[in-house]
Design an enzyme around this catalytic site. Structure first.
Site, mmCIF file in Angstrom:
data_model
loop_
_atom_site.group_PDB
_atom_site.id
_atom_site.type_symbol
_atom_site.label_atom_id
_atom_site.label_comp_id
_atom_site.label_asym_id
_atom_site.label_seq_id
_atom_site.Cartn_x
_atom_site.Cartn_y
_atom_site.Cartn_z
ATOM 1 N N LYS A 113 0.838 -1.213 0.000
ATOM 2 C CA LYS A 113 0.000 0.000 0.000
ATOM 3 C C LYS A 113 0.872 1.261 0.000
ATOM 4 O O LYS A 113 0.508 2.258 -0.623
ATOM 5 C CB LYS A 113 -0.958 0.008 1.195
ATOM 6 C CG LYS A 113 -1.962 -1.134 1.154
ATOM 7 C CD LYS A 113 -3.402 -0.678 1.104
ATOM 8 C CE LYS A 113 -4.236 -1.763 0.450
ATOM 9 N NZ LYS A 113 -5.582 -1.898 0.858
ATOM 10 N N LYS A 194 -3.549 -10.006 -6.781
ATOM 11 C CA LYS A 194 -4.868 -10.425 -6.304
ATOM 12 C C LYS A 194 -5.938 -9.434 -6.770
ATOM 13 O O LYS A 194 -5.648 -8.240 -6.959
ATOM 14 C CB LYS A 194 -4.880 -10.566 -4.775
ATOM 15 C CG LYS A 194 -4.840 -9.264 -4.025
ATOM 16 C CD LYS A 194 -5.361 -9.410 -2.600
ATOM 17 C CE LYS A 194 -5.621 -8.029 -2.022
ATOM 18 N NZ LYS A 194 -6.550 -7.953 -0.953
ATOM 19 N N LYS A 197 -10.229 -4.097 -4.861
ATOM 20 C CA LYS A 197 -11.101 -2.951 -5.144
ATOM 21 C C LYS A 197 -10.281 -1.793 -5.685
ATOM 22 O O LYS A 197 -10.663 -1.123 -6.618
ATOM 23 C CB LYS A 197 -11.811 -2.485 -3.870
ATOM 24 C CG LYS A 197 -12.725 -3.500 -3.259
ATOM 25 C CD LYS A 197 -13.453 -2.866 -2.070
ATOM 26 C CE LYS A 197 -13.651 -3.847 -0.947
ATOM 27 N NZ LYS A 197 -12.598 -3.827 0.072
HETATM 28 N N1 AQP Z 1 -8.564 -11.301 -4.288
HETATM 29 C C1 AQP Z 1 -9.011 -11.825 -3.174
HETATM 30 N N2 AQP Z 1 -9.193 -13.156 -3.071
HETATM 31 C C2 AQP Z 1 -9.669 -13.705 -1.931
HETATM 32 N N3 AQP Z 1 -10.006 -12.984 -0.829
HETATM 33 C C3 AQP Z 1 -9.853 -11.650 -0.892
HETATM 34 N N4 AQP Z 1 -10.088 -10.659 -0.004
HETATM 35 C C4 AQP Z 1 -9.764 -9.467 -0.564
HETATM 36 N N5 AQP Z 1 -9.311 -9.656 -1.818
HETATM 37 C C5 AQP Z 1 -9.353 -11.004 -2.060
HETATM 38 C C6 AQP Z 1 -10.640 -10.847 1.338
HETATM 39 O O1 AQP Z 1 -11.795 -10.025 1.448
HETATM 40 C C7 AQP Z 1 -11.948 -9.622 2.805
HETATM 41 C C8 AQP Z 1 -12.288 -8.165 2.884
HETATM 42 O O2 AQP Z 1 -11.231 -7.406 2.351
HETATM 43 P P1 AQP Z 1 -11.028 -5.877 2.716
HETATM 44 O O3 AQP Z 1 -11.974 -5.046 2.005
HETATM 45 O O4 AQP Z 1 -11.045 -5.679 4.169
HETATM 46 O O5 AQP Z 1 -9.565 -5.555 2.306
HETATM 47 P P2 AQP Z 1 -8.641 -6.038 1.200
HETATM 48 O O6 AQP Z 1 -8.107 -7.399 1.492
HETATM 49 O O7 AQP Z 1 -7.613 -4.980 1.083
HETATM 50 O O8 AQP Z 1 -9.600 -6.086 -0.084
HETATM 51 P P3 AQP Z 1 -9.377 -5.400 -1.457
HETATM 52 O O9 AQP Z 1 -10.465 -5.732 -2.384
HETATM 53 O O10 AQP Z 1 -7.991 -5.668 -1.944
HETATM 54 O O11 AQP Z 1 -9.561 -3.874 -1.087
HETATM 55 P P4 AQP Z 1 -8.572 -2.678 -1.245
HETATM 56 O O12 AQP Z 1 -8.187 -2.663 -2.691
HETATM 57 O O13 AQP Z 1 -9.400 -1.528 -0.852
HETATM 58 O O14 AQP Z 1 -7.412 -2.901 -0.354
HETATM 59 C C9 AQP Z 1 -10.656 -9.969 3.529
HETATM 60 O O15 AQP Z 1 -10.874 -11.083 4.365
HETATM 61 C C10 AQP Z 1 -9.715 -10.317 2.426
HETATM 62 O O16 AQP Z 1 -8.807 -11.323 2.836
#
Ligand code: AQP
Length: 327
Positions: A113, A194, A197
């Site tokens: 990040k 991965k 969002k």
């Molecule tokens: N690509 C993924 N595959 C499987 N699990 C995933 N998670 C996120 N991306 C994947 C799981 O979703 C839950 C919620 O995630 P979050 O919103 O708290 O944060 P994150 O992991 O940072 O998700 P994003 O989509 O990547 O959001 P941004 O881009 O905003 O950081 C978690 O349990 C995560 O493991």
């Protein structure tokens, strides 16, 4: 027998996608009958990267509506917004005095990040895993369902457990992650990363994407990555994984044997996957539309969830402060 407590959270950073769903949220729904589940829209985590304050309440509400649409049931589970329970930040500060900076410097999410948001590498981003440890331990949680990307943070939570118990006397139990099959769904545009969002709408399928958008995104998913002739590329593997995780077993087997025989057309795989995803997301999207017309009810569910969560949080915080000599 008393049910164990389970906690998990999701950031209101944008549209919930099928990576979040298959990696964590689908499990959240299934676990509701086995555990005392506490689920949170973790808005305090998401302010560590750029966000629009004017639209933030709407984004938080949208995330909560998505959770209700996939099947989080407020009669079975506590659903609330993190900032409505002030003990999360209070406990984070107490834990800050236990966590060595070197442990936080190792965190890959922070490194990723920080590289992504070079103009805004703030202390909150660095401290994110400590707030996460506070989120989890505030409820004396036993189990945490997450995607694979969060495992390192859960190890840090267990470091906090050990340090707290050693210093102040046994209070917390070690937490256990619950990881399911879809633990790592990859981006459609860059399958080495991965699905996320924050990588932009073309890299993910949102739970609320319309059928024509789903078709368009899947049909243009990257398939040919890695050296030619090597094992199955990350992009193709991801499409196969998605097909399987969305339950199209017969199509998966048929297309996989075509792949083995070198007769597979990627367009066929993509089209099968697109139609499967459209059908699977339809009931979620229908429920979501109903909630959209009933926002007051959703706000009430969240307010009620915050009251329930704070009741537990207050009791545990008093015990924690006593242990630490603060009461
Ligand atoms: N690509 C993924 N595959 C499987 N699990 C995933 N998670 C996120 N991306 C994947 C799981 O979703 C839950 C919620 O995630 P979050 O919103 O708290 O944060 P994150 O992991 O940072 O998700 P994003 O989509 O990547 O959001 P941004 O881009 O905003 O950081 C978690 O349990 C995560 O493991």
């Amino acid at each position: 027998m008393n049910k164990k407590t389970l906690f998990s959270g999701i950031q209101p950073t944008g549209e919930i996608h099928i990576g979040n769903y298959l990696g964590a949220l689908k499990n959240w729904v299934n676990l509701q009958s086995q555990y005392n589940c506490i689920y949170s829209v973790v808005d305090l985590h998401a302010i560590t990267i750029y966000y629009d304050p004017a639209k933030y309440q709407e984004t938080i509400l949208n995330t909560a509506m998505d959770l209700l649409a996939i099947g989080i049931n407020p009669k079975k589970s506590i659903l609330f917004v993190q900032s409505q329970v002030p003990q999360h930040t209070e406990l984070c500060w107490l834990f800050n005095s236990l966590v060595p900076i070197a442990e936080l410097e190792r965190m890959t999410q922070f490194k990723d990040k920080a590289a992504e948001h070079k103009e805004n590498i703030n202390a909150g981003l660095f401290d994110y895993p400590v707030l996460q440890a506070a989120d989890i331990l505030l409820y004396k949680t036993a189990m945490v369902p997450v995607g694979q990307d969060q495992l390192q943070h859960l190890e840090l939570t267990n470091t906090v457990v050990k340090k707290f118990n050693n210093k102040f006397g046994k209070y917390f139990e070690e937490i256990k992650p619950i990881i399911n099959e879809g633990a790592r769904i990859m981006s459609l545009t860059n399958p080495e990363k991965k699905m996320s969002k924050s990588l932009g709408p073309n890299n993910y399928i949102a739970l609320n994407d319309a059928p024509e958008i789903i078709r368009k995104k899947i049909m243009s998913a990257v398939t040919d990555t890695g050296p030619a002739g090597a094992a199955m590329s990350a992009g193709v593997k991801n499409l196969f994984d998605l097909l399987k995780l969305f339950g199209a077993t017969a199509a998966y087997e048929k297309l996989m044997s075509a792949y083995d025989n070198k007769t597979l057309k990627y367009a066929e795989l993509k089209s099968e996957l697109a139609e499967t995803v459209i059908v699977q997301l339809k009931p979620i999207q229908e429920k979501r539309k109903k909630l959209e017309n009933n926002k007051k009810q959703v706000i009430k569910i969240l307010a009620n969830g915050a009251v329930q969560a704070e009741k537990i949080a207050q009791k545990n915080m008093a015990e924690i402060k006593q242990k630490m000599g603060l009461l």
